[in-house]
Design a protein around this motif. Structure first.
Motif: not given
Length: 241
Positions: A205-232
């Motif tokens: 396990a490595k410490t995550s590099k500083r990058r955009e995440t769904p918490d900081t980026n609205a586009h990624l938040r929408r992407v994550a919300e869309y794909h979450q049910p398939f992951y679940d």
């Protein structure tokens, strides 16, 4: 009729740590390991395998089955950022192949994917299509295929790999969990995507590099919300720790 074990395909969502898993399979030394052959075929229009140049997914499956029967067992790692309609329509994919799956919690996978390809489309993040493939396999074979999680692989490599091997009929080789750092010809075409594995000597396990995440980026938040049910839906079947 050949009694050789069936070839294994690991279908993985992009950035799920599937290349690290492939690196373990390479280190074993007893498998013919193919890195994303169906993806490369889609992009390039051809793929070189066993000294042959194939130009269709069905021809590629032909060669995989032939090598598996006559030379040594084949392990294929493939990702779900492309679609493989002709392949999924070939019944041999279900009757003559062991299909397994790899997921990773969407927020981490999506952030990592975006850092590599900020122009990725919604489909290229891959969770929805991985679920499509999973459902096709489950329907065809009448049972739930094996699902592993990239986060579990990192947190408990030995248990995850050992159980995976038991389920697909491979001898567990603990020594394959460590390797010498370096790029591999298997993924040379897309080596920038696999730099972390190339620089590593094992799973950690490595410490995550500083990058955009769904918490900081609205586009990624929408992407994550869309794909979450398939992951679940897939995570409900994942290999228990």
């Amino acid at each position: 009729m050949s009694t050789a074990p069936k070839p294994i395909v690991l279908w993985a969502v992009p950035r799920s740590r599937s290349t690290a898993f492939l690196r373990i399979m390479l280190e074993r030394g007893d498998l013919e390991v193919l890195h994303e052959p169906f993806s490369y075929l889609q992009v390039d229009g051809h793929f070189e395998v066993a000294g042959r140049r194939v130009t269709s997914a069905i021809e590629l499956l032909d060669v995989i089955l032939e090598v598996n029967a006559n030379e040594r067992r084949v392990f294929v790692k493939e990702t779900s950022d492309y679609t493989y309609t002709p392949l999924l329509e070939d019944g041999r994919l279900y009757s003559e192949v062991v299909n397994t799956f790899m997921i990773r919690e969407p927020r981490g996978a999506i952030s990592s994917h975006y850092a590599m390809n900020p122009d990725a489309t919604l489909d290229e993040y891959g969770f929805e299509y991985l679920h499509v493939i999973f459902d096709a396999v489950r329907s065809a074979i009448g049972e739930v295929p094996l699902v592993i999680d990239g986060d579990d692989l990192v947190s408990d490599p030995e248990a995850t790999v050992r159980t995976y091997c038991e389920r697909v009929g491979l001898e567990f080789k603990s020594e394959a969990l460590r390797w010498d750092p370096g790029q591999r010809a298997n993924w040379q075409r897309t080596d920038r995507w696999h730099a972390e594995v190339a620089e590593s000597s094992g799973l950690e396990a490595k410490t995550s590099k500083r990058r955009e995440t769904p918490d900081t980026n609205a586009h990624l938040r929408r992407v994550a919300e869309y794909h979450q049910p398939f992951y679940d839906a897939l995570a409900r079947h994942r290999l228990a720790g």
